[in-house]
Design a protein around this motif. Structure first.
Motif, PDB file in Angstrom:
ATOM      1  N   ARG A   1       0.806  -1.217   0.000  1.00 21.24           N
ATOM      2  CA  ARG A   1       0.000   0.000   0.000  1.00 21.24           C
ATOM      3  C   ARG A   1       0.843   1.272   0.000  1.00 21.24           C
ATOM      4  O   ARG A   1       0.471   2.279  -0.605  1.00 21.24           O
ATOM      5  CB  ARG A   1      -0.922   0.009   1.221  1.00 21.24           C
ATOM      6  N   VAL A   2       1.979   1.259   0.699  1.00 21.62           N
ATOM      7  CA  VAL A   2       2.843   2.442   0.820  1.00 21.62           C
ATOM      8  C   VAL A   2       4.198   2.096   0.205  1.00 21.62           C
ATOM      9  O   VAL A   2       5.045   1.480   0.834  1.00 21.62           O
ATOM     10  CB  VAL A   2       3.008   2.856   2.300  1.00 21.62           C
ATOM     11  N   LYS A   3       4.383   2.497  -1.026  1.00 17.30           N
ATOM     12  CA  LYS A   3       5.590   2.111  -1.765  1.00 17.30           C
ATOM     13  C   LYS A   3       6.691   3.161  -1.566  1.00 17.30           C
ATOM     14  O   LYS A   3       6.501   4.332  -1.892  1.00 17.30           O
ATOM     15  CB  LYS A   3       5.281   1.935  -3.249  1.00 17.30           C
ATOM     16  N   ILE A   4       7.824   2.688  -1.058  1.00 17.16           N
ATOM     17  CA  ILE A   4       8.922   3.585  -0.713  1.00 17.16           C
ATOM     18  C   ILE A   4      10.180   3.212  -1.498  1.00 17.16           C
ATOM     19  O   ILE A   4      10.610   2.057  -1.487  1.00 17.16           O
ATOM     20  CB  ILE A   4       9.246   3.516   0.800  1.00 17.16           C
ATOM     21  N   LEU A   5      10.737   4.201  -2.147  1.00 17.55           N
ATOM     22  CA  LEU A   5      12.071   4.054  -2.731  1.00 17.55           C
ATOM     23  C   LEU A   5      13.065   4.668  -1.752  1.00 17.55           C
ATOM     24  O   LEU A   5      12.897   5.817  -1.327  1.00 17.55           O
ATOM     25  CB  LEU A   5      12.160   4.741  -4.089  1.00 17.55           C
ATOM     26  N   CYS A   6      14.067   3.909  -1.379  1.00 15.23           N
ATOM     27  CA  CYS A   6      15.098   4.396  -0.467  1.00 15.23           C
ATOM     28  C   CYS A   6      16.379   4.661  -1.248  1.00 15.23           C
ATOM     29  O   CYS A   6      16.810   3.803  -2.028  1.00 15.23           O
ATOM     30  CB  CYS A   6      15.386   3.369   0.625  1.00 15.23           C
ATOM     31  N   TRP A   7      16.949   5.849  -1.063  1.00 18.40           N
ATOM     32  CA  TRP A   7      18.244   6.107  -1.688  1.00 18.40           C
ATOM     33  C   TRP A   7      19.255   6.439  -0.602  1.00 18.40           C
ATOM     34  O   TRP A   7      18.981   7.208   0.307  1.00 18.40           O
ATOM     35  CB  TRP A   7      18.147   7.164  -2.775  1.00 18.40           C
ATOM     36  N   VAL A   8      20.404   5.783  -0.699  1.00 22.24           N
ATOM     37  CA  VAL A   8      21.449   5.888   0.321  1.00 22.24           C
ATOM     38  C   VAL A   8      22.712   6.449  -0.324  1.00 22.24           C
ATOM     39  O   VAL A   8      23.193   5.913  -1.338  1.00 22.24           O
ATOM     40  CB  VAL A   8      21.748   4.511   0.950  1.00 22.24           C
ATOM     41  N   ILE A   9      23.229   7.520   0.252  1.00 19.51           N
ATOM     42  CA  ILE A   9      24.457   8.131  -0.260  1.00 19.51           C
ATOM     43  C   ILE A   9      25.660   7.326   0.230  1.00 19.51           C
ATOM     44  O   ILE A   9      25.786   7.020   1.415  1.00 19.51           O
ATOM     45  CB  ILE A   9      24.587   9.584   0.230  1.00 19.51           C
ATOM     46  N   THR A  10      26.549   6.954  -0.694  1.00 22.01           N
ATOM     47  CA  THR A  10      27.729   6.178  -0.329  1.00 22.01           C
ATOM     48  C   THR A  10      28.914   6.605  -1.180  1.00 22.01           C
ATOM     49  O   THR A  10      28.821   7.525  -2.001  1.00 22.01           O
ATOM     50  CB  THR A  10      27.461   4.671  -0.481  1.00 22.01           C
ATOM     51  N   GLU A  11      30.035   5.932  -0.971  1.00 17.53           N
ATOM     52  CA  GLU A  11      31.256   6.184  -1.734  1.00 17.53           C
ATOM     53  C   GLU A  11      31.852   4.853  -2.163  1.00 17.53           C
ATOM     54  O   GLU A  11      31.620   3.830  -1.496  1.00 17.53           O
ATOM     55  CB  GLU A  11      32.275   6.948  -0.877  1.00 17.53           C
ATOM     56  N   PRO A  12      32.615   4.814  -3.257  1.00 19.66           N
ATOM     57  CA  PRO A  12      33.147   3.542  -3.751  1.00 19.66           C
ATOM     58  C   PRO A  12      33.905   2.742  -2.701  1.00 19.66           C
ATOM     59  O   PRO A  12      33.784   1.510  -2.638  1.00 19.66           O
ATOM     60  CB  PRO A  12      34.065   3.973  -4.905  1.00 19.66           C
TER      61      PRO A  12
ATOM     62  N   GLU B   1      13.266  11.126 -13.442  1.00 15.72           N
ATOM     63  CA  GLU B   1      13.324  10.583 -14.802  1.00 15.72           C
ATOM     64  C   GLU B   1      13.059   9.079 -14.862  1.00 15.72           C
ATOM     65  O   GLU B   1      12.624   8.562 -15.887  1.00 15.72           O
ATOM     66  CB  GLU B   1      14.700  10.876 -15.411  1.00 15.72           C
ATOM     67  N   ASN B   2      13.308   8.360 -13.769  1.00 16.49           N
ATOM     68  CA  ASN B   2      13.252   6.896 -13.831  1.00 16.49           C
ATOM     69  C   ASN B   2      12.225   6.234 -12.913  1.00 16.49           C
ATOM     70  O   ASN B   2      11.761   5.127 -13.222  1.00 16.49           O
ATOM     71  CB  ASN B   2      14.634   6.320 -13.492  1.00 16.49           C
ATOM     72  N   HIS B   3      11.853   6.862 -11.811  1.00 19.46           N
ATOM     73  CA  HIS B   3      11.035   6.146 -10.827  1.00 19.46           C
ATOM     74  C   HIS B   3       9.874   6.947 -10.244  1.00 19.46           C
ATOM     75  O   HIS B   3       9.182   6.441  -9.351  1.00 19.46           O
ATOM     76  CB  HIS B   3      11.922   5.686  -9.663  1.00 19.46           C
ATOM     77  N   LEU B   4       9.631   8.149 -10.703  1.00 21.00           N
ATOM     78  CA  LEU B   4       8.673   9.022 -10.036  1.00 21.00           C
ATOM     79  C   LEU B   4       7.296   8.383  -9.900  1.00 21.00           C
ATOM     80  O   LEU B   4       6.667   8.461  -8.840  1.00 21.00           O
ATOM     81  CB  LEU B   4       8.552  10.363 -10.772  1.00 21.00           C
ATOM     82  N   ASN B   5       6.804   7.745 -10.937  1.00 14.24           N
ATOM     83  CA  ASN B   5       5.446   7.209 -10.928  1.00 14.24           C
ATOM     84  C   ASN B   5       5.361   5.774 -10.414  1.00 14.24           C
ATOM     85  O   ASN B   5       4.267   5.202 -10.334  1.00 14.24           O
ATOM     86  CB  ASN B   5       4.842   7.293 -12.333  1.00 14.24           C
ATOM     87  N   GLU B   6       6.505   5.206 -10.061  1.00 15.51           N
ATOM     88  CA  GLU B   6       6.507   3.827  -9.570  1.00 15.51           C
ATOM     89  C   GLU B   6       6.352   3.751  -8.056  1.00 15.51           C
ATOM     90  O   GLU B   6       5.930   2.722  -7.519  1.00 15.51           O
ATOM     91  CB  GLU B   6       7.814   3.128  -9.973  1.00 15.51           C
ATOM     92  N   TYR B   7       6.685   4.829  -7.355  1.00 12.17           N
ATOM     93  CA  TYR B   7       6.693   4.803  -5.887  1.00 12.17           C
ATOM     94  C   TYR B   7       5.982   6.038  -5.339  1.00 12.17           C
ATOM     95  O   TYR B   7       5.839   7.051  -6.020  1.00 12.17           O
ATOM     96  CB  TYR B   7       8.136   4.723  -5.374  1.00 12.17           C
ATOM     97  N   ASP B   8       5.540   5.915  -4.092  1.00 15.35           N
ATOM     98  CA  ASP B   8       4.788   6.994  -3.467  1.00 15.35           C
ATOM     99  C   ASP B   8       5.691   7.962  -2.708  1.00 15.35           C
ATOM    100  O   ASP B   8       5.445   9.171  -2.689  1.00 15.35           O
ATOM    101  CB  ASP B   8       3.762   6.414  -2.474  1.00 15.35           C
ATOM    102  N   TRP B   9       6.707   7.416  -2.059  1.00 14.61           N
ATOM    103  CA  TRP B   9       7.567   8.199  -1.170  1.00 14.61           C
ATOM    104  C   TRP B   9       9.024   7.882  -1.467  1.00 14.61           C
ATOM    105  O   TRP B   9       9.360   6.767  -1.892  1.00 14.61           O
ATOM    106  CB  TRP B   9       7.250   7.886   0.296  1.00 14.61           C
ATOM    107  N   PHE B  10       9.888   8.870  -1.193  1.00 13.54           N
ATOM    108  CA  PHE B  10      11.304   8.739  -1.534  1.00 13.54           C
ATOM    109  C   PHE B  10      12.137   9.121  -0.310  1.00 13.54           C
ATOM    110  O   PHE B  10      12.161  10.275   0.111  1.00 13.54           O
ATOM    111  CB  PHE B  10      11.630   9.618  -2.741  1.00 13.54           C
ATOM    112  N   LEU B  11      12.784   8.109   0.260  1.00 10.62           N
ATOM    113  CA  LEU B  11      13.538   8.275   1.500  1.00 10.62           C
ATOM    114  C   LEU B  11      15.011   8.452   1.211  1.00 10.62           C
ATOM    115  O   LEU B  11      15.623   7.631   0.528  1.00 10.62           O
ATOM    116  CB  LEU B  11      13.348   7.057   2.403  1.00 10.62           C
TER     117      LEU B  11
END
Length: 418
Positions: free
Chosen positions: A160-171, A228-238
Protein backbone atom coordinates in the motif's frame (compact mmCIF):
# COMPACT_ATOMS: atom_id res chain seq x y z
CA UNK A 1 13.48 -11.09 32.68
CA UNK A 2 10.99 -13.12 30.64
CA UNK A 3 13.82 -14.82 28.75
CA UNK A 4 15.69 -15.45 31.99
CA UNK A 5 12.65 -17.16 33.51
CA UNK A 6 12.21 -19.28 30.40
CA UNK A 7 15.86 -20.35 30.54
CA UNK A 8 15.67 -21.23 34.24
CA UNK A 9 12.34 -23.03 34.00
CA UNK A 10 13.76 -26.56 33.36
CA UNK A 11 16.34 -26.19 36.13
CA UNK A 12 15.72 -27.10 39.75
CA UNK A 13 16.57 -24.32 42.21
CA UNK A 14 17.57 -27.04 44.70
CA UNK A 15 20.44 -28.02 42.39
CA UNK A 16 23.73 -26.28 43.29
CA UNK A 17 24.29 -24.41 40.02
CA UNK A 18 24.78 -20.92 38.61
CA UNK A 19 24.59 -19.38 35.14
CA UNK A 20 26.19 -16.54 33.25
CA UNK A 21 28.90 -15.76 30.72
CA UNK A 22 31.26 -18.62 31.48
CA UNK A 23 34.95 -17.70 31.78
CA UNK A 24 38.13 -19.51 32.73
CA UNK A 25 41.30 -18.29 34.40
CA UNK A 26 44.07 -20.77 35.22
CA UNK A 27 42.15 -23.58 36.99
CA UNK A 28 39.15 -21.44 37.93
CA UNK A 29 35.82 -21.44 36.10
CA UNK A 30 33.62 -18.44 36.85
CA UNK A 31 30.85 -16.23 35.50
CA UNK A 32 31.89 -12.77 34.30
CA UNK A 33 30.60 -9.90 36.39
CA UNK A 34 29.65 -7.51 33.57
CA UNK A 35 26.79 -9.47 31.92
CA UNK A 36 25.51 -10.54 35.35
CA UNK A 37 25.01 -14.05 36.72
CA UNK A 38 22.24 -15.96 38.49
CA UNK A 39 22.59 -18.44 41.37
CA UNK A 40 20.18 -21.16 42.44
CA UNK A 41 18.65 -21.23 45.91
CA UNK A 42 20.88 -24.17 46.82
CA UNK A 43 24.00 -22.31 45.63
CA UNK A 44 23.11 -19.37 47.87
CA UNK A 45 22.46 -21.71 50.80
CA UNK A 46 25.80 -23.45 50.41
CA UNK A 47 27.67 -20.17 50.12
CA UNK A 48 25.94 -18.86 53.26
CA UNK A 49 27.01 -21.97 55.15
CA UNK A 50 30.53 -21.45 53.82
CA UNK A 51 30.57 -17.92 55.25
CA UNK A 52 29.60 -19.35 58.63
CA UNK A 53 32.30 -22.03 58.61
CA UNK A 54 35.20 -21.77 61.02
CA UNK A 55 37.83 -22.80 58.51
CA UNK A 56 36.90 -22.07 54.87
CA UNK A 57 38.70 -24.03 52.10
CA UNK A 58 42.18 -22.85 51.17
CA UNK A 59 41.20 -21.69 47.67
CA UNK A 60 38.27 -19.62 48.92
CA UNK A 61 39.08 -16.04 49.91
CA UNK A 62 36.48 -14.54 52.23
CA UNK A 63 38.47 -11.47 53.20
CA UNK A 64 36.76 -9.29 50.55
CA UNK A 65 39.83 -8.64 48.40
CA UNK A 66 40.03 -9.45 44.68
CA UNK A 67 37.71 -9.58 41.70
CA UNK A 68 34.18 -10.50 42.68
CA UNK A 69 33.48 -12.90 39.81
CA UNK A 70 36.78 -14.81 40.04
CA UNK A 71 36.75 -15.09 43.83
CA UNK A 72 33.12 -16.24 43.83
CA UNK A 73 33.99 -18.85 41.21
CA UNK A 74 36.83 -20.15 43.40
CA UNK A 75 34.60 -20.45 46.45
CA UNK A 76 31.69 -22.05 44.59
CA UNK A 77 34.03 -24.67 43.14
CA UNK A 78 35.06 -25.74 46.63
CA UNK A 79 31.45 -26.39 47.71
CA UNK A 80 30.33 -28.24 44.58
CA UNK A 81 28.28 -25.51 42.90
CA UNK A 82 28.19 -26.29 39.19
CA UNK A 83 28.87 -23.72 36.48
CA UNK A 84 26.18 -23.62 33.80
CA UNK A 85 25.87 -26.46 31.30
CA UNK A 86 24.93 -25.22 27.83
CA UNK A 87 23.57 -28.63 26.85
CA UNK A 88 20.48 -27.84 28.91
CA UNK A 89 19.51 -24.82 26.84
CA UNK A 90 20.22 -23.28 23.46
CA UNK A 91 22.95 -20.79 22.70
CA UNK A 92 20.43 -18.69 20.82
CA UNK A 93 18.33 -18.33 23.94
CA UNK A 94 21.30 -17.37 26.08
CA UNK A 95 22.50 -14.69 23.66
CA UNK A 96 18.95 -13.31 23.67
CA UNK A 97 19.10 -13.28 27.45
CA UNK A 98 22.44 -11.48 27.54
CA UNK A 99 21.46 -8.90 24.93
CA UNK A 100 18.18 -8.41 26.76
CA UNK A 101 20.12 -7.44 29.88
CA UNK A 102 22.29 -5.07 27.92
CA UNK A 103 19.46 -3.46 25.96
CA UNK A 104 18.01 -2.42 29.27
CA UNK A 105 21.25 -0.62 30.17
CA UNK A 106 23.03 0.24 26.96
CA UNK A 107 22.87 -1.53 23.60
CA UNK A 108 26.49 -0.81 22.84
CA UNK A 109 27.97 -1.89 26.18
CA UNK A 110 28.19 -5.56 25.20
CA UNK A 111 30.20 -4.70 22.11
CA UNK A 112 32.68 -2.74 24.21
CA UNK A 113 33.10 -5.61 26.65
CA UNK A 114 33.46 -8.32 24.03
CA UNK A 115 35.98 -6.29 22.07
CA UNK A 116 38.27 -6.31 25.12
CA UNK A 117 41.10 -8.76 24.31
CA UNK A 118 41.18 -9.88 27.95
CA UNK A 119 37.49 -10.73 27.77
CA UNK A 120 38.08 -12.86 24.69
CA UNK A 121 41.11 -14.48 26.32
CA UNK A 122 39.18 -15.63 29.39
CA UNK A 123 35.97 -16.58 27.55
CA UNK A 124 35.08 -20.22 28.20
CA UNK A 125 32.93 -20.97 25.18
CA UNK A 126 33.40 -19.86 21.57
CA UNK A 127 32.83 -16.10 21.32
CA UNK A 128 29.53 -15.56 19.52
CA UNK A 129 28.84 -12.40 17.55
CA UNK A 130 25.52 -10.90 16.50
CA UNK A 131 26.07 -12.20 12.97
CA UNK A 132 26.12 -15.79 14.31
CA UNK A 133 22.43 -15.48 15.18
CA UNK A 134 21.22 -13.91 11.94
CA UNK A 135 21.34 -15.96 8.74
CA UNK A 136 22.76 -14.23 5.66
CA UNK A 137 21.78 -15.76 2.34
CA UNK A 138 24.03 -16.25 -0.67
CA UNK A 139 23.02 -12.85 -2.07
CA UNK A 140 24.11 -11.13 1.16
CA UNK A 141 20.56 -10.46 2.35
CA UNK A 142 19.60 -11.36 5.91
CA UNK A 143 16.83 -13.94 5.83
CA UNK A 144 15.66 -15.04 9.24
CA UNK A 145 12.02 -15.99 9.76
CA UNK A 146 10.21 -16.20 13.08
CA UNK A 147 7.56 -18.81 12.34
CA UNK A 148 5.26 -17.66 15.14
CA UNK A 149 5.10 -14.05 13.94
CA UNK A 150 2.18 -12.62 12.02
CA UNK A 151 3.42 -10.17 9.39
CA UNK A 152 0.08 -9.63 7.64
CA UNK A 153 -0.14 -5.91 8.42
CA UNK A 154 3.49 -5.27 7.45
CA UNK A 155 2.90 -7.08 4.15
CA UNK A 156 -0.29 -5.10 3.53
CA UNK A 157 1.52 -1.82 4.11
CA UNK A 158 4.40 -2.98 1.88
CA UNK A 159 1.97 -3.07 -1.04
CA UNK A 160 0.00 0.00 0.00
CA UNK A 161 2.84 2.44 0.82
CA UNK A 162 5.59 2.11 -1.76
CA UNK A 163 8.92 3.58 -0.71
CA UNK A 164 12.07 4.05 -2.73
CA UNK A 165 15.10 4.40 -0.47
CA UNK A 166 18.24 6.11 -1.69
CA UNK A 167 21.45 5.89 0.32
CA UNK A 168 24.46 8.13 -0.26
CA UNK A 169 27.73 6.18 -0.33
CA UNK A 170 31.26 6.18 -1.73
CA UNK A 171 33.15 3.54 -3.75
CA UNK A 172 35.47 2.68 -0.84
CA UNK A 173 32.40 1.87 1.28
CA UNK A 174 30.50 -0.31 -1.20
CA UNK A 175 31.75 -3.59 0.29
CA UNK A 176 31.40 -2.50 3.92
CA UNK A 177 29.02 0.18 5.15
CA UNK A 178 26.75 0.16 2.11
CA UNK A 179 26.60 -3.64 2.09
CA UNK A 180 25.44 -3.65 5.70
CA UNK A 181 22.54 -1.36 4.81
CA UNK A 182 21.56 -3.76 2.03
CA UNK A 183 21.79 -6.74 4.38
CA UNK A 184 19.66 -5.14 7.09
CA UNK A 185 16.99 -2.46 6.83
CA UNK A 186 17.47 -1.65 3.15
CA UNK A 187 15.92 -4.92 2.00
CA UNK A 188 12.57 -3.83 3.41
CA UNK A 189 12.26 -0.86 1.03
CA UNK A 190 10.18 -1.44 -2.09
CA UNK A 191 13.29 -0.38 -3.96
CA UNK A 192 16.78 0.36 -2.67
CA UNK A 193 19.37 2.29 -4.65
CA UNK A 194 22.78 3.54 -3.63
CA UNK A 195 24.05 6.85 -4.97
CA UNK A 196 27.79 6.89 -5.52
CA UNK A 197 30.35 8.24 -7.95
CA UNK A 198 30.75 4.79 -9.52
CA UNK A 199 28.26 2.18 -10.73
CA UNK A 200 28.22 -1.10 -8.79
CA UNK A 201 25.81 -3.68 -10.20
CA UNK A 202 26.22 -6.13 -7.31
CA UNK A 203 25.45 -3.49 -4.70
CA UNK A 204 22.87 -1.64 -6.77
CA UNK A 205 24.87 1.59 -6.81
CA UNK A 206 24.29 4.26 -9.44
CA UNK A 207 27.15 6.54 -10.34
CA UNK A 208 26.23 10.21 -10.60
CA UNK A 209 28.43 13.09 -11.69
CA UNK A 210 27.00 16.26 -10.15
CA UNK A 211 28.25 19.64 -11.26
CA UNK A 212 29.34 20.27 -7.69
CA UNK A 213 30.37 17.07 -5.83
CA UNK A 214 28.99 18.18 -2.49
CA UNK A 215 25.99 16.87 -0.54
CA UNK A 216 23.60 19.34 -2.14
CA UNK A 217 24.91 18.77 -5.65
CA UNK A 218 24.61 15.00 -5.24
CA UNK A 219 21.07 15.37 -3.92
CA UNK A 220 20.02 17.50 -6.90
CA UNK A 221 21.42 14.88 -9.30
CA UNK A 222 19.66 12.10 -7.36
CA UNK A 223 16.28 13.86 -7.48
CA UNK A 224 16.71 14.33 -11.23
CA UNK A 225 17.47 10.60 -11.61
CA UNK A 226 14.43 9.65 -9.51
CA UNK A 227 12.17 12.01 -11.48
CA UNK A 228 13.32 10.58 -14.80
CA UNK A 229 13.25 6.90 -13.83
CA UNK A 230 11.04 6.15 -10.83
CA UNK A 231 8.67 9.02 -10.04
CA UNK A 232 5.45 7.21 -10.93
CA UNK A 233 6.51 3.83 -9.57
CA UNK A 234 6.69 4.80 -5.89
CA UNK A 235 4.79 6.99 -3.47
CA UNK A 236 7.57 8.20 -1.17
CA UNK A 237 11.30 8.74 -1.53
CA UNK A 238 13.54 8.28 1.50
CA UNK A 239 17.02 9.74 1.64
CA UNK A 240 19.44 8.15 4.13
CA UNK A 241 23.16 7.89 4.83
CA UNK A 242 25.29 4.80 5.39
CA UNK A 243 25.04 5.30 9.16
CA UNK A 244 21.25 5.66 9.19
CA UNK A 245 19.06 2.80 10.39
CA UNK A 246 15.40 2.86 9.41
CA UNK A 247 12.54 0.72 10.73
CA UNK A 248 10.79 0.70 7.38
CA UNK A 249 7.59 -0.91 8.69
CA UNK A 250 7.12 1.96 11.15
CA UNK A 251 7.85 4.49 8.41
CA UNK A 252 5.14 2.94 6.24
CA UNK A 253 2.70 3.02 9.13
CA UNK A 254 3.39 6.73 9.61
CA UNK A 255 3.11 7.54 5.90
CA UNK A 256 -0.03 5.48 5.36
CA UNK A 257 -2.22 8.34 6.60
CA UNK A 258 -0.53 10.87 4.32
CA UNK A 259 -1.17 11.46 0.65
CA UNK A 260 1.87 11.31 -1.61
CA UNK A 261 0.08 13.65 -4.04
CA UNK A 262 0.43 16.44 -1.45
CA UNK A 263 3.72 18.41 -1.59
CA UNK A 264 5.17 17.47 1.82
CA UNK A 265 8.32 16.05 3.43
CA UNK A 266 9.08 14.59 6.85
CA UNK A 267 12.12 14.11 9.08
CA UNK A 268 13.77 15.44 12.21
CA UNK A 269 12.45 18.99 11.95
CA UNK A 270 15.00 21.70 12.66
CA UNK A 271 14.78 25.47 12.37
CA UNK A 272 16.95 28.38 11.34
CA UNK A 273 16.18 32.05 10.69
CA UNK A 274 16.12 31.34 6.95
CA UNK A 275 13.95 28.21 6.82
CA UNK A 276 12.82 25.07 8.61
CA UNK A 277 14.45 21.88 7.36
CA UNK A 278 14.83 18.18 8.16
CA UNK A 279 18.21 17.04 9.47
CA UNK A 280 20.12 14.83 7.04
CA UNK A 281 21.50 12.68 9.86
CA UNK A 282 18.09 11.16 10.58
CA UNK A 283 17.16 10.79 6.95
CA UNK A 284 14.13 12.48 5.41
CA UNK A 285 11.29 11.33 3.19
CA UNK A 286 9.70 13.25 0.31
CA UNK A 287 6.30 12.74 -1.24
CA UNK A 288 6.02 12.09 -4.96
CA UNK A 289 4.53 15.56 -5.41
CA UNK A 290 7.39 17.22 -3.51
CA UNK A 291 9.91 15.61 -5.87
CA UNK A 292 7.85 16.58 -8.92
CA UNK A 293 7.53 20.20 -7.85
CA UNK A 294 11.26 20.47 -7.11
CA UNK A 295 12.21 19.25 -10.57
CA UNK A 296 9.49 21.08 -12.51
CA UNK A 297 9.18 24.32 -10.54
CA UNK A 298 12.52 24.86 -8.82
CA UNK A 299 15.29 23.73 -11.18
CA UNK A 300 14.08 25.58 -14.32
CA UNK A 301 13.68 28.93 -12.56
CA UNK A 302 14.72 29.01 -8.89
CA UNK A 303 13.25 31.80 -6.80
CA UNK A 304 15.36 34.10 -4.61
CA UNK A 305 16.67 32.25 -1.58
CA UNK A 306 16.93 28.91 -3.38
CA UNK A 307 20.44 27.82 -4.38
CA UNK A 308 20.67 25.18 -7.10
CA UNK A 309 24.39 25.60 -7.80
CA UNK A 310 25.15 22.52 -5.70
CA UNK A 311 27.15 24.07 -2.88
CA UNK A 312 26.18 23.41 0.73
CA UNK A 313 24.34 20.78 2.77
CA UNK A 314 21.35 19.08 1.21
CA UNK A 315 19.01 19.25 4.22
CA UNK A 316 19.30 23.00 4.73
CA UNK A 317 19.36 23.92 1.02
CA UNK A 318 16.38 21.67 0.31
CA UNK A 319 14.50 23.39 3.12
CA UNK A 320 15.28 26.79 1.58
CA UNK A 321 14.07 25.72 -1.86
CA UNK A 322 10.95 23.98 -0.59
CA UNK A 323 10.03 27.14 1.29
CA UNK A 324 9.94 29.08 -2.00
CA UNK A 325 7.36 26.69 -3.53
CA UNK A 326 5.34 26.02 -0.36
CA UNK A 327 6.26 22.36 0.13
CA UNK A 328 5.03 21.51 3.63
CA UNK A 329 7.51 20.47 6.29
CA UNK A 330 5.24 17.96 8.02
CA UNK A 331 5.05 16.95 11.67
CA UNK A 332 6.62 13.48 11.80
CA UNK A 333 5.89 12.90 15.50
CA UNK A 334 3.33 10.35 16.65
CA UNK A 335 -0.07 11.12 18.22
CA UNK A 336 1.58 11.50 21.64
CA UNK A 337 4.11 14.03 20.35
CA UNK A 338 6.99 11.54 20.45
CA UNK A 339 9.82 11.87 17.96
CA UNK A 340 10.17 9.37 15.12
CA UNK A 341 13.33 10.62 13.37
CA UNK A 342 16.58 10.77 15.35
CA UNK A 343 19.63 12.54 13.88
CA UNK A 344 22.17 11.60 16.56
CA UNK A 345 23.78 8.38 17.74
CA UNK A 346 21.51 6.02 19.63
CA UNK A 347 23.31 6.58 22.95
CA UNK A 348 22.94 10.35 22.58
CA UNK A 349 19.16 10.03 22.48
CA UNK A 350 18.78 7.22 25.02
CA UNK A 351 21.36 8.41 27.53
CA UNK A 352 21.10 12.18 26.89
CA UNK A 353 24.81 12.58 26.27
CA UNK A 354 24.52 16.13 24.96
CA UNK A 355 25.54 19.47 26.41
CA UNK A 356 22.06 20.94 26.76
CA UNK A 357 21.02 24.34 25.38
CA UNK A 358 24.54 25.19 24.17
CA UNK A 359 24.62 22.12 21.93
CA UNK A 360 23.81 22.59 18.21
CA UNK A 361 21.12 19.92 18.37
CA UNK A 362 19.15 21.71 21.08
CA UNK A 363 19.83 25.01 19.39
CA UNK A 364 18.17 23.92 16.16
CA UNK A 365 15.69 21.20 17.10
CA UNK A 366 12.16 22.30 16.24
CA UNK A 367 10.17 20.48 18.91
CA UNK A 368 10.78 19.58 22.56
CA UNK A 369 11.93 16.35 22.72
CA UNK A 370 26.43 1.41 14.32
CA UNK A 371 25.94 -0.91 14.75
CA UNK A 372 23.70 -2.20 11.95
CA UNK A 373 23.63 -5.85 12.96
CA UNK A 374 23.13 -5.02 16.62
CA UNK A 375 20.17 -2.77 15.90
CA UNK A 376 18.80 -5.32 13.43
CA UNK A 377 18.96 -8.05 16.05
CA UNK A 378 17.48 -6.02 18.89
CA UNK A 379 14.54 -4.70 16.82
CA UNK A 380 13.63 -7.70 14.68
CA UNK A 381 14.90 -10.78 16.50
CA UNK A 382 15.09 -10.17 20.24
CA UNK A 383 11.80 -11.08 21.91
CA UNK A 384 10.90 -11.43 25.58
CA UNK A 385 9.57 -14.97 25.88
CA UNK A 386 5.82 -15.13 26.44
CA UNK A 387 5.08 -11.53 25.42
CA UNK A 388 3.60 -10.72 22.02
CA UNK A 389 2.72 -7.28 20.74
CA UNK A 390 -0.60 -6.69 19.07
CA UNK A 391 -0.40 -4.62 15.87
CA UNK A 392 -2.27 -1.37 15.41
CA UNK A 393 -5.12 -1.16 12.94
CA UNK A 394 -4.21 0.39 9.62
CA UNK A 395 -5.97 3.75 9.07
CA UNK A 396 -7.95 3.78 5.84
CA UNK A 397 -8.35 7.53 5.32
CA UNK A 398 -5.54 9.77 4.12
CA UNK A 399 -4.91 13.37 5.12
CA UNK A 400 -5.79 16.02 2.58
CA UNK A 401 -3.70 19.12 1.90
CA UNK A 402 -5.91 21.02 4.32
CA UNK A 403 -5.37 18.33 6.95
CA UNK A 404 -1.60 18.55 6.55
CA UNK A 405 -1.62 22.31 6.97
CA UNK A 406 -3.86 22.01 10.03
CA UNK A 407 -1.56 19.40 11.63
CA UNK A 408 1.51 21.56 11.07
CA UNK A 409 -0.30 24.56 12.56
CA UNK A 410 -1.40 22.55 15.61
CA UNK A 411 2.19 21.38 16.14
CA UNK A 412 3.34 24.98 16.47
CA UNK A 413 2.36 24.87 20.16
CA UNK A 414 5.39 22.62 20.77
CA UNK A 415 7.83 24.74 18.81
CA UNK A 416 10.93 25.93 20.64
CA UNK A 417 11.21 29.70 20.35
CA UNK A 418 14.77 30.79 19.46
Amino acid sequence: MENLRFMLNPHDSLTPIYFGSKQQYLNVTFMANDPGYVLSKEAIQRFYELLSSISPPENCNLDGYGNEDIELGKCLQTIGVLPDNRVLYSQRLFISLIIGFIAGLSIGYFLVITSDPNYQYYLYHKSMQIEDYIEVSSNNIIEHVHESENTTIAETLYDRVKILCWVITEPQNHATRAKYVKQTWGKRCNKLIFISTEDDEELGAIGVTPKIPQYWGITISTLQYIYENHLNEYDWFLKADEATYVIVENLRYMLNSHNSDVPIWFGSKHQSPEADYNSRGAGYVLSREAVRQFIENVLPSPKPGCNIEGYGYDDFELGLCFKTINVINGDSRDSEGRTRFFPLALADHLLSQRDGPKDWFYDRIYYKTGFMFTIEFVIYHLRPYGIWSMPFDIPTEKYTLEDELRLVKEAEKDRIIV
